[in-house]
Enzyme design. Structure first.
Site, PDB file in Angstrom:
ATOM      1  N   ARG A  97      -4.685  26.194  17.044  1.00  0.00           N
ATOM      2  CA  ARG A  97      -5.236  25.399  16.386  1.00  0.00           C
ATOM      3  C   ARG A  97      -6.720  25.518  15.067  1.00  0.00           C
ATOM      4  NH1 ARG A  97     -11.150  24.864  20.004  1.00  0.00           N
ATOM      5  NH2 ARG A  97     -10.985  26.918  21.060  1.00  0.00           N
ATOM      6  N   SER A 146     -13.110  20.313  18.472  1.00  0.00           N
ATOM      7  CA  SER A 146     -12.496  21.528  18.941  1.00  0.00           C
ATOM      8  C   SER A 146     -10.793  21.865  18.622  1.00  0.00           C
ATOM      9  CB  SER A 146     -11.645  20.258  20.728  1.00  0.00           C
ATOM     10  OG  SER A 146     -13.085  20.447  20.900  1.00  0.00           O
ATOM     11  N   GLU A 154      -7.090   6.820  22.057  1.00  0.00           N
ATOM     12  CA  GLU A 154      -5.802   7.723  21.296  1.00  0.00           C
ATOM     13  C   GLU A 154      -4.832   6.928  20.982  1.00  0.00           C
ATOM     14  OE1 GLU A 154      -7.982   8.522  23.667  1.00  0.00           O
ATOM     15  OE2 GLU A 154      -8.456  10.074  23.317  1.00  0.00           O
ATOM     16  N   PHE A 180      -3.343  14.094  25.456  1.00  0.00           N
ATOM     17  CA  PHE A 180      -4.226  12.592  24.963  1.00  0.00           C
ATOM     18  C   PHE A 180      -2.869  12.115  24.262  1.00  0.00           C
ATOM     19  CE2 PHE A 180      -8.814  14.760  26.279  1.00  0.00           C
ATOM     20  CZ  PHE A 180      -8.303  14.663  27.586  1.00  0.00           C
ATOM     21  N   HIS A 239      -4.583  22.753  22.567  1.00  0.00           N
ATOM     22  CA  HIS A 239      -5.021  22.977  23.967  1.00  0.00           C
ATOM     23  C   HIS A 239      -3.936  22.485  24.482  1.00  0.00           C
ATOM     24  CE1 HIS A 239      -8.690  22.063  22.135  1.00  0.00           C
ATOM     25  NE2 HIS A 239      -9.681  22.819  22.901  1.00  0.00           N
ATOM     26  N   ASP A 249     -11.219  23.588  31.711  1.00  0.00           N
ATOM     27  CA  ASP A 249     -11.479  22.154  31.493  1.00  0.00           C
ATOM     28  C   ASP A 249     -10.710  21.722  33.064  1.00  0.00           C
ATOM     29  OD1 ASP A 249     -12.928  21.495  30.155  1.00  0.00           O
ATOM     30  OD2 ASP A 249     -11.728  20.738  28.408  1.00  0.00           O
ATOM     31  N   ARG A 288      -5.742  26.844  22.273  1.00  0.00           N
ATOM     32  CA  ARG A 288      -6.648  26.265  21.956  1.00  0.00           C
ATOM     33  C   ARG A 288      -6.876  28.076  22.854  1.00  0.00           C
ATOM     34  NH1 ARG A 288     -10.941  27.747  26.716  1.00  0.00           N
ATOM     35  NH2 ARG A 288     -12.781  27.484  25.902  1.00  0.00           N
TER      36      ARG A 288
HETATM   37  C1  LIG Z   1      -8.898   9.920  27.164  1.00  0.00           C
HETATM   38  C2  LIG Z   1      -9.749  11.609  27.015  1.00  0.00           C
HETATM   39  N1  LIG Z   1      -9.546  11.493  25.259  1.00  0.00           N
HETATM   40  C3  LIG Z   1     -10.509  12.264  25.104  1.00  0.00           C
HETATM   41  C4  LIG Z   1     -11.826  13.374  25.991  1.00  0.00           C
HETATM   42  C5  LIG Z   1     -13.198  14.538  25.816  1.00  0.00           C
HETATM   43  N2  LIG Z   1     -14.012  14.397  25.601  1.00  0.00           N
HETATM   44  C6  LIG Z   1     -14.255  14.321  27.033  1.00  0.00           C
HETATM   45  S1  LIG Z   1     -15.747  13.592  26.872  1.00  0.00           S
HETATM   46  C7  LIG Z   1     -15.793  13.328  25.499  1.00  0.00           C
HETATM   47  C8  LIG Z   1     -17.008  12.594  25.122  1.00  0.00           C
HETATM   48  C9  LIG Z   1     -18.051  10.974  26.131  1.00  0.00           C
HETATM   49  O1  LIG Z   1     -19.214  10.406  25.257  1.00  0.00           O
HETATM   50  P1  LIG Z   1     -19.974   9.804  26.857  1.00  0.00           P
HETATM   51  O2  LIG Z   1     -18.892   9.377  27.764  1.00  0.00           O
HETATM   52  O3  LIG Z   1     -20.393   9.518  26.168  1.00  0.00           O
HETATM   53  O4  LIG Z   1     -19.945  10.983  27.855  1.00  0.00           O
HETATM   54  P2  LIG Z   1     -21.184  11.621  27.943  1.00  0.00           P
HETATM   55  O5  LIG Z   1     -23.062  11.552  26.685  1.00  0.00           O
HETATM   56  O6  LIG Z   1     -21.570  10.421  29.341  1.00  0.00           O
HETATM   57  O7  LIG Z   1     -21.241  12.803  28.257  1.00  0.00           O
HETATM   58  C10 LIG Z   1     -14.834  13.405  25.093  1.00  0.00           C
HETATM   59  C11 LIG Z   1     -13.878  12.291  23.759  1.00  0.00           C
HETATM   60  C12 LIG Z   1     -11.199  12.935  27.534  1.00  0.00           C
HETATM   61  N3  LIG Z   1     -11.540  13.808  28.442  1.00  0.00           N
HETATM   62  N4  LIG Z   1     -10.559  12.248  27.739  1.00  0.00           N
END
Ligand SMILES: Cc1ncc(C[n+]2csc(CCOP(=O)(O)OP(=O)(O)O)c2C)c(N)n1
Ligand SMILES: [Mg+2]
Lengths: 285, 318
Positions: B12, B38, B59, B84, B110, B118, B168
């Protein structure tokens, strides 16, 4: 909730926060920021609101909970352990190959987890399904869910919200953890889902706006939700990402990184001081 | 080929660096879904912010939007984690990008269980199978950073959909930039051998090389082939190996159903039937843990490959 109960719950929430720090520190990975921002909501749900029995996690009439923002597993696991679903000592196994505490909530591995999540947007749909099943079976349980504000960017969330309103799922209450941050920065800069309250209302939900760290407001909102008939309820909770650990508050960088030894010590000292203060206040009362 | 086991770079990382390096080409537009730190598309974003678009955590929308951008003459790289990009948004990839044969490259980082902590929800073990099953899709799974850089360049030069399967975890650099030439659709003969052939892809290539060393100590001459282009696969090289060595072991960080093992088996079954043993994920989901530990738990090891090579040799027709 009287002042005594409230004080007890504050201490409980602080303990959950300490567990969160220990979990991500011992795993050297995980998501502290969002776990800390929804801690007070989790504590209130599991200790004051939800009809659950830790000795019978699959009890058919229990209230259900779905952590739609599944990366905040440290917060959920800490709450479940404090509530008695499994030993708190197990928490430090978080994310290790020898533990059942998967990086993201797993309903097949972790007692008390009602739905596996981690892929954003899917949990809220599953919560809709649980609420639909409750209606079909004529059971009177409630379904609760927590959504992230970044998570709202997933189109699936809006499909779920549409379905919940269409089927008048008044047995479903969701919280929006409105902390303003996602991974790449401020939600308003990355991909703004705002104005959220107006959108939820337009999607047929009753909206209640609160401070997500204030137990009185959480309690009042949940009472109002229980009394609401014919529509689902969204509680938009204004929160601080990283709440309770000063150097993590409002820092996007603490979304998915673990504190090192030094940072862990600082965070734990801060939380312990808070617990001490709360306990002293409790003794006075 | 200059092997330096001391240098480790994640594919990556090489992907992000390659996008930044080749990004001068104004036709290139890079999309990400809130994971630019990432997936490393951040490196492109820093150099060419005007051609970087964060699509948010969405996505499915990103994939169909990528198709729209590509339909206007751009070369689009759309990135997220493999789970994703390749799995969640699979139907958008199929209908918006592949059915239309549009110029979209999916940078899926990843992939596999080496994601580590994870856990299962984030570890794609089925993405190659899904992507290979979509007509018009080219699927590339590079073994190291040098191969990744050249694969990105090849993807830019090729007109059509490409799925780049990236990791990753930092992995050893196997190739030397000076004498390595990436040719899409062509396998890379890494070692000569006559008793058995090990065919590997992605990070399993360096583990397969270790297995060949182990076999050599036992007096077994193992050929090693790196299949970076899983689709369209180098049938000629696989059939030659089947004919000349009479036994095959495949190695992949992916479910044994629908991945490299299945593809190699279908090639040999039709053209030169020989025993094919598959080292891969045995139809299971991953789990949380340190990557190295998980690789052992799921038997993605040099020992397993060597053991299966011996088994395959035993099965040869006398
Ligand atoms: C479908 C999907 N896309 C990307 C991710 C990677 N990801 C994990 S947390 C996150 C950000 C989430 O932000 P938010 O919903 O505001 O959570 P918080 O601020 O409460 O931690 C992302 C993009 C994922 N888990 N699932
Ligand atoms: Mg947020």
């Amino acid at each position: 909730m009287d002042t005594k109960e409230k004080q007890k719950l504050k201490i409980r929430a602080a303990k959950i926060r300490r567990h969160i720090i220990e979990e991500v520190h011992s795993a050297s990975s995980g998501h502290p920021g969002g776990s800390l921002s929804c801690t007070d909501i989790l504590a209130f749900l599991y200790f004051e609101k939800m009809k659950v029995d830790p000795s019978a996690p699959r009890w058919a009439d229990r209230d259900r909970f779905v952590l739609s923002k599944g990366h905040c597993a440290p917060g959920l696991y800490a709450t479940l352990a404090e509530r008695g679903y499994f030993p708190v000592e197990d928490l430090t196994g978080f994310r290790s190959a020898d533990s059942y505490l998967e990086g993201h909530p797993s309903m097949t591995m972790v007692p008390g987890v009602d739905m596996s999540t981690g892929s954003l947007g899917q949990g809220i749909s599953a919560a809709v399904g649980m609420a639909l099943a409750g209606k079909i079976d004529g059971r009177d349980y409630n379904v609760y869910a927590i959504l992230g504000d970044g998570e709202l960017e997933e189109g699936q969330v809006w499909e779920a919200l549409m379905a919940a309103a269409h089927y008048k799922l008044d047995n479903l209450t969701a919280f929006l953890d409105h902390n303003g941050l996602q991974i790449d920065g401020n939600i308003r800069d990355v991909m703004s889902p705002e104005p959220v309250s107006e959108k939820f209302r337009a999607f047929g939900w009753k909206v209640i706006n609160i401070n997500g760290h204030d137990f009185d407001q959480i309690e009042k909102a949940l009472c109002e939700a229980s009394a609401t008939k014919g529509m689902p309820v969204m509680i938009v909770a204004e929160t601080t990402k990283g709440k309770g650990v000063s150097f993590m508050e409002n820092e996007a960088g603490w979304h998915g990184s673990a504190p090192n030894k030094e940072q862990r010590d600082l965070a734990v000292a801060e939380i312990d001081a808070m617990i001490e203060k709360l306990e002293a206040e409790q003794a006075e009362k | 080929m200059g092997e330096d086991k001391n240098i480790k770079i994640a594919t990556r990382e090489a992907y992000g660096a390659a996008l930044a390096e080749f990004g001068e080409d104004k036709r290139i537009v890079v999309l990400d879904a809130d994971l630019s730190k990432s997936t490393k598309t951040e490196m492109f974003k820093k150099k060419f912010p005007e051609r970087f678009i964060n699509m948010g955590i969405a996505e499915a929308n990103m994939m169909s939007a990528a198709a729209g951008i590509a339909s206007c003459g751009k070369i689009v790289f759309a990135s997220s984690f493999a789970i994703f990009a390749g799995v969640r948004a699979c139907e958008q990839v199929r209908n918006s990008i592949c059915y239309t044969k549009l110029n979209v490259k999916i940078g899926a980082t990843h992939a596999g269980i080496s994601v580590g902590e994870d856990g299962a929800s984030h570890q794609a073990v089925e993405d190659m199978a899904i992507m290979c099953a979509i007509p018009n899709m080219t699927v590339i799974s590079p073994a190291d950073s040098v191969e990744t850089r050249q694969a990105v360049l090849a993807a830019i030069q090729y007109d059509g959909p490409v799925y780049l399967r990236l990791g990753r975890l930092a992995v050893p650099v196997l190739f030397d930039e000076k004498d390595y030439h990436f040719e899409p659709g062509k396998g890379v003969l890494m070692r000569k051998g006559s008793d058995v052939t090990v065919i590997a892809t992605g990070l399993m290539v360096h583990i397969a090389a270790e297995a060949c060393d182990m076999l050599k100590k036992e007096g077994i001459s193992a050929r090693l082939i790196n299949i970076h282009t899983v689709k369209p696969v180098d049938k000629g090289m696989i059939l030659d190996a089947a004919r000349e060595t009479g036994a095959i072991v495949t190695a992949e960080e992916h479910n044994i159903y629908g991945g490299l093992g299945s593809i190699v088996s279908s090639v040999t079954a039709a053209g030169m039937p020989v025993p094919v043993k598959m080292v891969g994920i045995q139809d299971k989901f991953g789990k949380s843990g340190k990557p190295d530990r998980l690789m052992k738990m799921y038997s993605l090891t040099a020992e397993k490959i060597a053991e299966q090579a011996v088994e395959a040799i035993k099965m040869k027709r006398k």
